[in-house]
Scaffold this motif. Sequence first.
Motif, PDB file in Angstrom:
ATOM      1  N   HIS A  39       0.834  -1.204   0.000  1.00  9.03           N
ATOM      2  CA  HIS A  39       0.000   0.000   0.000  1.00  9.03           C
ATOM      3  C   HIS A  39       0.871   1.256   0.000  1.00  9.03           C
ATOM      4  O   HIS A  39       0.608   2.206  -0.743  1.00  9.03           O
ATOM      5  N   TYR A  40       1.899   1.258   0.801  1.00  7.14           N
ATOM      6  CA  TYR A  40       2.816   2.393   0.871  1.00  7.14           C
ATOM      7  C   TYR A  40       3.571   2.558  -0.443  1.00  7.14           C
ATOM      8  O   TYR A  40       3.683   3.660  -0.976  1.00  7.14           O
ATOM      9  N   ARG A  41       4.078   1.465  -0.977  1.00  5.95           N
ATOM     10  CA  ARG A  41       4.835   1.540  -2.240  1.00  5.95           C
ATOM     11  C   ARG A  41       3.964   2.045  -3.382  1.00  5.95           C
ATOM     12  O   ARG A  41       4.437   2.803  -4.245  1.00  5.95           O
ATOM     13  N   GLN A  42       2.694   1.668  -3.402  1.00  3.22           N
ATOM     14  CA  GLN A  42       1.786   2.170  -4.433  1.00  3.22           C
ATOM     15  C   GLN A  42       1.559   3.669  -4.270  1.00  3.22           C
ATOM     16  O   GLN A  42       1.517   4.408  -5.261  1.00  3.22           O
ATOM     17  N   ALA A  43       1.427   4.128  -3.048  1.00  2.36           N
ATOM     18  CA  ALA A  43       1.248   5.563  -2.800  1.00  2.36           C
ATOM     19  C   ALA A  43       2.499   6.346  -3.200  1.00  2.36           C
ATOM     20  O   ALA A  43       2.405   7.437  -3.762  1.00  2.36           O
ATOM     21  N   VAL A  44       3.671   5.776  -2.926  1.00  2.00           N
ATOM     22  CA  VAL A  44       4.935   6.414  -3.334  1.00  2.00           C
ATOM     23  C   VAL A  44       4.996   6.517  -4.850  1.00  2.00           C
ATOM     24  O   VAL A  44       5.325   7.578  -5.400  1.00  2.00           O
ATOM     25  N   GLU A  45       4.668   5.447  -5.546  1.00  2.00           N
ATOM     26  CA  GLU A  45       4.696   5.464  -7.011  1.00  2.00           C
ATOM     27  C   GLU A  45       3.742   6.530  -7.555  1.00  2.00           C
ATOM     28  O   GLU A  45       4.085   7.268  -8.476  1.00  2.00           O
ATOM     29  N   ALA A  46       2.557   6.619  -6.972  1.00  2.00           N
ATOM     30  CA  ALA A  46       1.591   7.630  -7.410  1.00  2.00           C
ATOM     31  C   ALA A  46       2.123   9.036  -7.175  1.00  2.00           C
ATOM     32  O   ALA A  46       1.987   9.915  -8.034  1.00  2.00           O
ATOM     33  N   ARG A  51       4.405  14.049  -9.203  1.00  5.15           N
ATOM     34  CA  ARG A  51       5.466  15.057  -9.175  1.00  5.15           C
ATOM     35  C   ARG A  51       6.072  15.239 -10.560  1.00  5.15           C
ATOM     36  O   ARG A  51       6.303  16.375 -10.995  1.00  5.15           O
ATOM     37  N   ALA A  52       6.292  14.149 -11.276  1.00  5.32           N
ATOM     38  CA  ALA A  52       6.843  14.241 -12.629  1.00  5.32           C
ATOM     39  C   ALA A  52       5.891  14.998 -13.555  1.00  5.32           C
ATOM     40  O   ALA A  52       6.320  15.817 -14.370  1.00  5.32           O
ATOM     41  N   THR A  53       4.610  14.741 -13.402  1.00  6.84           N
ATOM     42  CA  THR A  53       3.614  15.434 -14.221  1.00  6.84           C
ATOM     43  C   THR A  53       3.595  16.922 -13.919  1.00  6.84           C
ATOM     44  O   THR A  53       3.606  17.753 -14.826  1.00  6.84           O
ATOM     45  N   PHE A  54       3.597  17.260 -12.630  1.00 10.69           N
ATOM     46  CA  PHE A  54       3.582  18.670 -12.258  1.00 10.69           C
ATOM     47  C   PHE A  54       4.865  19.378 -12.661  1.00 10.69           C
ATOM     48  O   PHE A  54       4.847  20.530 -13.077  1.00 10.69           O
ATOM     49  N   THR A  59       7.523  23.237 -16.316  1.00 10.59           N
ATOM     50  CA  THR A  59       8.551  23.512 -17.317  1.00 10.59           C
ATOM     51  C   THR A  59       7.905  24.041 -18.594  1.00 10.59           C
ATOM     52  O   THR A  59       8.409  24.977 -19.216  1.00 10.59           O
ATOM     53  N   GLN A  60       6.783  23.460 -18.992  1.00  7.17           N
ATOM     54  CA  GLN A  60       6.083  23.921 -20.198  1.00  7.17           C
ATOM     55  C   GLN A  60       5.606  25.351 -20.017  1.00  7.17           C
ATOM     56  O   GLN A  60       5.664  26.147 -20.951  1.00  7.17           O
ATOM     57  N   LEU A  61       5.127  25.695 -18.833  1.00 15.09           N
ATOM     58  CA  LEU A  61       4.656  27.060 -18.593  1.00 15.09           C
ATOM     59  C   LEU A  61       5.806  28.058 -18.672  1.00 15.09           C
ATOM     60  O   LEU A  61       5.607  29.181 -19.122  1.00 15.09           O
ATOM     61  N   GLU A  62       6.997  27.672 -18.242  1.00 13.08           N
ATOM     62  CA  GLU A  62       8.149  28.568 -18.308  1.00 13.08           C
ATOM     63  C   GLU A  62       8.534  28.872 -19.755  1.00 13.08           C
ATOM     64  O   GLU A  62       9.053  29.936 -20.055  1.00 13.08           O
ATOM     65  N   LEU A  63       8.281  27.947 -20.663  1.00 12.36           N
ATOM     66  CA  LEU A  63       8.650  28.119 -22.064  1.00 12.36           C
ATOM     67  C   LEU A  63       7.702  29.068 -22.791  1.00 12.36           C
ATOM     68  O   LEU A  63       8.047  29.587 -23.844  1.00 12.36           O
ATOM     69  N   ILE A  64       6.535  29.277 -22.243  1.00 12.63           N
ATOM     70  CA  ILE A  64       5.544  30.124 -22.925  1.00 12.63           C
ATOM     71  C   ILE A  64       5.872  31.582 -22.739  1.00 12.63           C
ATOM     72  O   ILE A  64       6.328  32.101 -21.850  1.00 12.63           O
TER      73      ILE A  64
END
Length: 64
Positions: A39-46, A51-54, A59-64
């Motif tokens: 359960h913990y490992r799944q929460a860490v993966e999520a 974090r990678a998505t955000f 980064t995309q917003l900085e390029l605009i």
Amino acid sequence: MRHDVRLREAVRAIFDACYPSDDWSPIRFEEAERFGTVHYRQAVEAALRARATFTAHATQLELI
């Protein structure tokens, strides 16, 4: 996770949202973290994926 406070809080939030009661996870977050349960490992993966998505979005917003 303990050294990254924001990531740990994200993991906790995901853990609590996905496993809100004893029906879903037989132990609390702190115990799951200590024992490294599935359960913990799944929460860490999520949290890491979120974090990678955000980070990519920021980064995309900085390029605009």
